[in-house]
Scaffold this motif. Structure first.
Motif, PDB file in Angstrom:
ATOM      1  N   ASN A  77       0.600   8.852  -0.289  1.00  0.00           N
ATOM      2  CA  ASN A  77      -0.637   8.657   0.466  1.00  0.00           C
ATOM      3  C   ASN A  77      -1.888   8.996  -0.325  1.00  0.00           C
ATOM      4  O   ASN A  77      -2.984   8.895   0.179  1.00  0.00           O
ATOM      5  CB  ASN A  77      -0.609   9.378   1.820  1.00  0.00           C
ATOM      6  CG  ASN A  77       0.382  10.494   1.831  1.00  0.00           C
ATOM      7  OD1 ASN A  77       0.905  10.834   0.780  1.00  0.00           O
ATOM      8  ND2 ASN A  77       0.673  11.091   2.958  1.00  0.00           N
ATOM      9  N   LYS A  78      -1.709   9.375  -1.602  1.00  0.00           N
ATOM     10  CA  LYS A  78      -2.898   9.603  -2.438  1.00  0.00           C
ATOM     11  C   LYS A  78      -3.318   8.325  -3.154  1.00  0.00           C
ATOM     12  O   LYS A  78      -4.444   7.894  -3.071  1.00  0.00           O
ATOM     13  CB  LYS A  78      -2.600  10.707  -3.460  1.00  0.00           C
ATOM     14  CG  LYS A  78      -2.837  12.107  -2.889  1.00  0.00           C
ATOM     15  CD  LYS A  78      -2.786  13.153  -3.995  1.00  0.00           C
ATOM     16  CE  LYS A  78      -1.685  14.158  -3.706  1.00  0.00           C
ATOM     17  NZ  LYS A  78      -1.091  14.732  -4.895  1.00  0.00           N
ATOM     18  N   GLU A  79      -2.358   7.748  -3.873  1.00  0.00           N
ATOM     19  CA  GLU A  79      -2.658   6.495  -4.546  1.00  0.00           C
ATOM     20  C   GLU A  79      -2.086   5.354  -3.700  1.00  0.00           C
ATOM     21  O   GLU A  79      -1.083   5.528  -3.025  1.00  0.00           O
ATOM     22  CB  GLU A  79      -1.989   6.465  -5.934  1.00  0.00           C
ATOM     23  CG  GLU A  79      -2.626   7.406  -6.937  1.00  0.00           C
ATOM     24  CD  GLU A  79      -1.922   7.314  -8.297  1.00  0.00           C
ATOM     25  OE1 GLU A  79      -2.477   6.651  -9.168  1.00  0.00           O
ATOM     26  OE2 GLU A  79      -0.844   7.891  -8.464  1.00  0.00           O
ATOM     27  N   LEU A  80      -2.709   4.187  -3.785  1.00  0.00           N
ATOM     28  CA  LEU A  80      -2.240   3.057  -2.986  1.00  0.00           C
ATOM     29  C   LEU A  80      -1.119   2.322  -3.721  1.00  0.00           C
ATOM     30  O   LEU A  80      -1.280   1.200  -4.175  1.00  0.00           O
ATOM     31  CB  LEU A  80      -3.401   2.101  -2.694  1.00  0.00           C
ATOM     32  CG  LEU A  80      -4.465   2.687  -1.776  1.00  0.00           C
ATOM     33  CD1 LEU A  80      -5.702   1.821  -1.762  1.00  0.00           C
ATOM     34  CD2 LEU A  80      -3.934   2.889  -0.358  1.00  0.00           C
ATOM     35  N   VAL A  81       0.017   2.997  -3.825  1.00  0.00           N
ATOM     36  CA  VAL A  81       1.116   2.445  -4.620  1.00  0.00           C
ATOM     37  C   VAL A  81       2.410   2.332  -3.811  1.00  0.00           C
ATOM     38  O   VAL A  81       3.486   2.183  -4.369  1.00  0.00           O
ATOM     39  CB  VAL A  81       1.370   3.303  -5.885  1.00  0.00           C
ATOM     40  CG1 VAL A  81       0.163   3.250  -6.801  1.00  0.00           C
ATOM     41  CG2 VAL A  81       1.695   4.747  -5.517  1.00  0.00           C
ATOM     42  N   SER A  82       2.297   2.400  -2.491  1.00  0.00           N
ATOM     43  CA  SER A  82       3.508   2.374  -1.668  1.00  0.00           C
ATOM     44  C   SER A  82       4.171   1.001  -1.688  1.00  0.00           C
ATOM     45  O   SER A  82       3.500  -0.013  -1.811  1.00  0.00           O
ATOM     46  CB  SER A  82       3.175   2.760  -0.232  1.00  0.00           C
ATOM     47  OG  SER A  82       2.692   4.084  -0.211  1.00  0.00           O
ATOM     48  N   LYS A 130       3.273   1.456   7.607  1.00  0.00           N
ATOM     49  CA  LYS A 130       1.810   1.632   7.551  1.00  0.00           C
ATOM     50  C   LYS A 130       1.311   1.743   6.116  1.00  0.00           C
ATOM     51  O   LYS A 130       0.334   1.101   5.725  1.00  0.00           O
ATOM     52  CB  LYS A 130       1.407   2.890   8.335  1.00  0.00           C
ATOM     53  CG  LYS A 130       1.281   2.666   9.812  1.00  0.00           C
ATOM     54  CD  LYS A 130       0.087   3.460  10.370  1.00  0.00           C
ATOM     55  CE  LYS A 130      -0.220   3.040  11.800  1.00  0.00           C
ATOM     56  NZ  LYS A 130       0.720   3.659  12.763  1.00  0.00           N
ATOM     57  N   GLU A 131       2.016   2.590   5.324  1.00  0.00           N
ATOM     58  CA  GLU A 131       1.558   2.805   3.944  1.00  0.00           C
ATOM     59  C   GLU A 131       1.713   1.545   3.102  1.00  0.00           C
ATOM     60  O   GLU A 131       0.881   1.263   2.238  1.00  0.00           O
ATOM     61  CB  GLU A 131       2.329   3.960   3.291  1.00  0.00           C
ATOM     62  CG  GLU A 131       1.881   5.340   3.754  1.00  0.00           C
ATOM     63  CD  GLU A 131       0.387   5.589   3.528  1.00  0.00           C
ATOM     64  OE1 GLU A 131      -0.141   5.121   2.500  1.00  0.00           O
ATOM     65  OE2 GLU A 131      -0.242   6.224   4.392  1.00  0.00           O
ATOM     66  N   ILE A 132       2.784   0.815   3.352  1.00  0.00           N
ATOM     67  CA  ILE A 132       2.990  -0.417   2.570  1.00  0.00           C
ATOM     68  C   ILE A 132       1.863  -1.411   2.843  1.00  0.00           C
ATOM     69  O   ILE A 132       1.295  -2.011   1.928  1.00  0.00           O
ATOM     70  CB  ILE A 132       4.371  -1.048   2.883  1.00  0.00           C
ATOM     71  CG1 ILE A 132       5.482  -0.163   2.293  1.00  0.00           C
ATOM     72  CG2 ILE A 132       4.471  -2.466   2.336  1.00  0.00           C
ATOM     73  CD1 ILE A 132       6.891  -0.638   2.556  1.00  0.00           C
ATOM     74  N   ILE A 133       1.510  -1.540   4.122  1.00  0.00           N
ATOM     75  CA  ILE A 133       0.434  -2.477   4.467  1.00  0.00           C
ATOM     76  C   ILE A 133      -0.902  -2.002   3.888  1.00  0.00           C
ATOM     77  O   ILE A 133      -1.707  -2.774   3.376  1.00  0.00           O
ATOM     78  CB  ILE A 133       0.344  -2.642   6.009  1.00  0.00           C
ATOM     79  CG1 ILE A 133       1.607  -3.351   6.531  1.00  0.00           C
ATOM     80  CG2 ILE A 133      -0.907  -3.407   6.404  1.00  0.00           C
ATOM     81  CD1 ILE A 133       1.808  -4.786   6.073  1.00  0.00           C
ATOM     82  N   ARG A 134      -1.101  -0.682   3.909  1.00  0.00           N
ATOM     83  CA  ARG A 134      -2.350  -0.123   3.363  1.00  0.00           C
ATOM     84  C   ARG A 134      -2.427  -0.404   1.853  1.00  0.00           C
ATOM     85  O   ARG A 134      -3.479  -0.739   1.319  1.00  0.00           O
ATOM     86  CB  ARG A 134      -2.388   1.392   3.622  1.00  0.00           C
ATOM     87  CG  ARG A 134      -3.785   1.949   3.862  1.00  0.00           C
ATOM     88  CD  ARG A 134      -3.688   3.331   4.491  1.00  0.00           C
ATOM     89  NE  ARG A 134      -3.165   4.325   3.563  1.00  0.00           N
ATOM     90  CZ  ARG A 134      -3.925   5.045   2.733  1.00  0.00           C
ATOM     91  NH1 ARG A 134      -5.216   4.889   2.717  1.00  0.00           N
ATOM     92  NH2 ARG A 134      -3.390   5.934   1.928  1.00  0.00           N
ATOM     93  N   SER A 135      -1.289  -0.258   1.181  1.00  0.00           N
ATOM     94  CA  SER A 135      -1.266  -0.527  -0.262  1.00  0.00           C
ATOM     95  C   SER A 135      -1.431  -2.013  -0.552  1.00  0.00           C
ATOM     96  O   SER A 135      -2.063  -2.403  -1.530  1.00  0.00           O
ATOM     97  CB  SER A 135       0.045  -0.028  -0.882  1.00  0.00           C
ATOM     98  OG  SER A 135       0.133   1.365  -0.780  1.00  0.00           O
ATOM     99  N   LEU A 136      -0.847  -2.824   0.323  1.00  0.00           N
ATOM    100  CA  LEU A 136      -0.942  -4.284   0.156  1.00  0.00           C
ATOM    101  C   LEU A 136      -2.410  -4.717   0.145  1.00  0.00           C
ATOM    102  O   LEU A 136      -2.833  -5.547  -0.650  1.00  0.00           O
ATOM    103  CB  LEU A 136      -0.198  -4.966   1.312  1.00  0.00           C
ATOM    104  CG  LEU A 136       0.049  -6.464   1.223  1.00  0.00           C
ATOM    105  CD1 LEU A 136       0.918  -6.784   0.028  1.00  0.00           C
ATOM    106  CD2 LEU A 136       0.703  -6.977   2.502  1.00  0.00           C
ATOM    107  N   LYS A 137      -3.154  -4.089   1.019  1.00  0.00           N
ATOM    108  CA  LYS A 137      -4.569  -4.423   1.149  1.00  0.00           C
ATOM    109  C   LYS A 137      -5.310  -4.237  -0.177  1.00  0.00           C
ATOM    110  O   LYS A 137      -6.223  -4.999  -0.511  1.00  0.00           O
ATOM    111  CB  LYS A 137      -5.187  -3.519   2.227  1.00  0.00           C
ATOM    112  CG  LYS A 137      -6.461  -4.042   2.793  1.00  0.00           C
ATOM    113  CD  LYS A 137      -6.861  -3.239   4.025  1.00  0.00           C
ATOM    114  CE  LYS A 137      -8.088  -3.896   4.660  1.00  0.00           C
ATOM    115  NZ  LYS A 137      -8.321  -3.378   5.999  1.00  0.00           N
TER     116      LYS A 137
END
Lengths: 345, 313
Positions: A77-82, A130-137
């Protein structure tokens, strides 16, 4: 046209071939796939699914594979790498809880891992949606296309399709600016009616499939004008030679029996081709030890084995499981996904 | 891979092999660990960097390693900016080696997306990039493989850098096509250079017409031909003349589906008045069903539409 001799479809050999890979017997010439082993697994599992063999894998074995796929999940949840990694090759940490540098998801392996989980009948409950979609963005570029990983990689239609598929599977489109994505796709239509990897790039059946499937997955096929629609159909239909090729004046290649065929299915034009002669080319690329290869008389690999089977399924040949072309999986798997979506509500 | 004899592995051999594999694995992991451990410290470690060079030469698809190198190169840039006198030269020398590495990777695998991408990224970071040399290499490579779309895409990036004029690039495209009419990639490239209008449409038509008439069975130029036909700048007289030419071509080459397809395009919705030619199109589709049975279904579909139109006329 002369008629081809009837070639036997060696289903049993293909089952054995794919299972050999799943048991880790990977030939040395495929060693460079070590960093993308999850993709290799996906081709094998998805191929077995088309062969209707998933039910014959013992539950314990399925569970092992599911655990392995989950071990590739990156939640950060720090870097957008999920997302999901290609393999554990790049992992160097000794203590599992420690954060590790360069542990990043990749859009293509995220896509294939999610499909693998679905085919293995996992309910995706441990996917960090949630994190995957956030990283996808974070991966969508100004022009609407997608890059593969946060620290940069090339960006093109392949990754647009991965992004659209991930959003479709996770039933959450908030990670994509869909209008921009559609604009990118429409701008990538070439003078010949086909679609390239991006604007101004040469039409190619792989990128054309990715583009059309992304439009269809996001419910935007209607954004094609009727002229664009007919031009696409024409260009794709003319890709049929003895089998399908991926670009004009290129040799016929097993994998395009799916890329080109699948695109034609989505555009509802597959019925326009003669499907009686069609399986022959694909069958000719069977290896005598199982598996399919790119061309006749070359070495089989799991990628072409999967697409060979998928292509034959589109031809309604050999009693294979029916495909759901736009997500590049079987209808059976898609039906399960739809049920999962209703459960998530 | 074919025809290899199977040799039975004894347990002993198996154990030995496993031991060997474990050893290799340990070496590999140690290499990776060494590389990745340097990230946090923000220091460039030549040993790790060297190991990643070796790994990429073996497998240029490990994008994590390209990204690791990007971080190192950015550190180098940062460092060099502190040295006002020699900084740029030092950085240039460092990046030149990086460009050579991508070259090595591309020679091994000309379709490595990661290597092409990295090469351009490095040149963009370079204090004094030699775009002309790059452009020369690109032109040269296209003579080896004129269908490598990576190389064509790269060329497009480069022309924006070297400020080449459009007429010069159009000339390059004409040369490519004169050299090989049946290169579909060249036709595509040309389509991105030309805005078809009344000033150039005749030239384009002449070029593409000589290609399709030279070898009608070759599919490469027909889509470009169709594209030129679809342009409203083409006069009705010209279209009629083309139709007559196609009729003559068909006499010479009666089995070529492309000629009949082109006649359908010319008389169909694309161009010449639809109703005037509908009876002809009925005939063309019937011919196509014979000539191109693999796509019979499509022609039957269009035949039905044309016949309905004819009945309503």
């Amino acid at each position: 046209m002369g008629s081809f001799p009837k070639i036997a479809f060696e289903k049993e050999l293909h089952r054995k071939y794919l299972n050999r890979f799943l048991h880790g017997q990977i030939p040395s010439y495929l060693a460079n796939m070590d960093t993308t082993r999850s993709v290799l697994m996906y081709f094998c599992i998805a191929g077995l699914d088309i062969l209707n063999e998933i039910d014959h894998i013992p539950q314990e074995r399925k569970d092992q594979m599911i655990e392995w796929v989950y071990s590739l999940q990156v939640s950060n949840n720090k870097e957008l790498v999920s997302g999901f990694q290609g393999s554990t090759t790049m992992n160097t940490r000794e203590v599992p809880s420690n954060e590790m540098p360069y542990e990043w998801g990749h859009i293509a392996t995220t896509y294939s891992c999610l499909l693998t989980l679905l085919i293995l009948e996992d309910d995706l409950s441990r996917v960090n949606r949630k994190e995957i979609i956030r990283s996808l963005k974070a991966l969508q570029l100004e022009d609407g296309s997608f890059t593969a990983a946060i620290q940069g990689a090339e960006s093109d239609m392949r990754f647009v399709f991965c992004a659209a598929s991930i959003s479709y599977i996770l039933n959450d489109w908030s990670g994509i600016d869909v209008d921009k994505m559609v604009e990118f796709i429409l701008k990538s239509i070439s003078y010949d009616g086909g679609i390239g990897q991006g604007p101004n790039l040469e039409s190619h059946c792989g990128s054309t499939f990715c583009a059309i499937a992304s439009l269809s997955l996001s419910d935007n096929l209607h954004r094609l004008s009727s002229q664009q629609f007919l031009n696409l159909r024409r260009w794709l239909l003319l890709r049929l030679d003895t089998g399908f090729n991926g670009r004009p004046n290129k040799p016929t290649d097993t994998c395009y029996s799916f890329w080109t065929g699948g695109a034609l299915k989505i555009l509802e034009a597959y019925q326009f081709i003669d499907s009686e002669q069609n399986p022959n080319f694909v069958l000719m690329t069977q290896d005598k030890y199982g598996g399919f290869s790119k061309w006749v008389n070359s070495t089989a690999d799991p990628m072409h084995t999967y697409f060979g089977l998928a292509g034959l399924s589109l031809m309604d040949y050999g009693g294979l499981n029916e495909m759901f072309p736009k997500l590049n999986c079987t209808r059976r798997v898609h039906e399960r996904l739809v049920i999962l979506h209703t459960q998530w509500k | 891979m074919h025809g290899r004899l199977k040799v039975k592995t004894t347990e002993e051999q198996k154990a030995e092999k496993q031991k060997e594999q474990q050893k290799k694995l340990q070496l590999y992991r140690a290499g990776m660990k060494k590389i990745l451990s340097t990230r946090a410290s923000d220091l460039y470690d030549p040993e790790s960097f060297g190991i990643s060079t070796q790994l990429l030469c073996v497998n240029p698809d490990i994008y994590t390693l390209w990204n690791y190198r990007k971080e190192v190169l950015l550190i180098e840039k940062e460092e060099s900016s502190k040295d006002e006198i020699e900084g740029d030269n030092k950085l240039a020398a460092f990046l030149d080696k990086e460009i050579s590495l991508t070259e090595q990777c591309l020679i091994a695998n000309p379709k490595s997306y990661g290597s092409w991408h990295h090469r351009y990224w490095v040149l963009m970071l370079h204090p004094n990039p030699n775009w002309d040399k790059e452009f020369g290499l690109c032109t040269k490579y296209l003579t080896y493989d004129d269908r490598n779309f990576h190389c064509w895409d790269y060329r497009r990036l480069l022309i924006n850098k070297i400020g080449i004029t459009l007429p010069a690039e159009i000339k390059f495209s004409t040369d490519c096509l004169n050299n090989n009419f049946s290169n579909y990639s060249s036709w595509h490239y040309r389509s991105t250079l030309r805005q078809l209008d009344e000033n150039c449409i005749e030239d384009e038509l002449n070029l593409v017409q000589s290609a399709v008439f030279t070898d009608p069975a070759d599919s490469s130029a027909w889509f470009y031909f169709r594209w030129v036909l679809s342009n409203p700048a083409l006069s009705k007289e010209k279209r009629q003349e083309l139709l007559d030419n196609l009729e003559q071509l068909q006499e010479l080459d009666p089995d070529c589906k492309w000629v009949v397809l082109a006649k359908c395009w010319l008389t169909g919705s694309l161009v010449l008045s639809d109703s005037e030619f509908v009876d002809k199109r009925v005939q063309f589709y019937k011919e196509l069903i014979e000539l191109d049975p693999t796509r019979k279904g499509q022609y039957e579909h269009y035949l039905k539409i044309a016949e309905e139109k004819l009945a309503n006329n």
